[in-house]
Design an enzyme around this catalytic site. Sequence first.
Site, PDB file in Angstrom:
ATOM      1  CE  LYS A 158      -3.838  -2.238   2.402  1.00  0.00           C
ATOM      2  NZ  LYS A 158      -4.644  -2.359   3.897  1.00  0.00           N
TER       3      LYS A 158
ATOM      4  CB  ALA B  29      -2.579  -0.266   9.008  1.00  0.00           C
ATOM      5  CG  ASP B  30      -3.873  -5.540   5.074  1.00  0.00           C
ATOM      6  OD1 ASP B  30      -4.633  -5.253   4.267  1.00  0.00           O
ATOM      7  OD2 ASP B  30      -4.094  -6.845   5.294  1.00  0.00           O
ATOM      8  CB  THR B  31      -6.500  -5.656  10.246  1.00  0.00           C
ATOM      9  OG1 THR B  31      -5.746  -4.524  10.670  1.00  0.00           O
ATOM     10  CG2 THR B  31      -6.854  -6.768  11.604  1.00  0.00           C
TER      11      THR B  31
ATOM     12  N   GLY C 177      -0.451  -5.427  10.377  1.00  0.00           N
ATOM     13  CA  GLY C 177       0.928  -4.907   9.915  1.00  0.00           C
ATOM     14  C   GLY C 177       0.837  -3.336   9.446  1.00  0.00           C
TER      15      GLY C 177
END
Length: 191
Positions: A59, A74-76, A111
């Site tokens: 991203k 961010a990524d979840t 992350g």
Amino acid sequence: MSLEHLQTYRVILASQSPRRQELIKGLNIPFEVKTIDVEENYPDTLAGAEIPCFLSQKKAAAYALSGNDLLITADTIVWLDGKVLGKPAGKEHAREMLRMLSGRTHEVITGVSITTTKRQKTFSVTSKVRFAQLSEEEIDFYIENYRPYDKAGAYGVQEWIGYIGVEYIEGSFYNIMGLPVQRLYAELKDF
């Protein structure tokens, strides 16, 4: 408060998530929101925390940063039985995910990448969530009334399903919402 050094940056949160926007507001730092569509695919050789870290970096790479930009991406993911439970494709998929989580413990891993033109810091935070046994009626009620199609694992811990279904949490509650703000604050203090 402790983040005065960030005043030299234009802080950008790259997220469409209203939950992430709400959480970063709590840090009392001025920021703006910019979004860009990035395909959330990753190499199948990655596992666990590697996945959201890879996606947060992917991203970040999609943005053209200028001199004083500080970008937060961010990524979840929800991680269960060595597999990612992403965002559900529809009602039946959401039902299937919630049945899988029912009566079990899973991990929520976020992350986060902090990126400027000069450097990037990426980290992950993992929280464990234990769900009570959910009835079909509870699952259906939640899906019909809360439509959790934009949430990893088909649930929002801060919604009704969290109130009635979460037996315990080990780790950061805010991480489960999508942004581990305590760790982000600590990383920004040292950035």
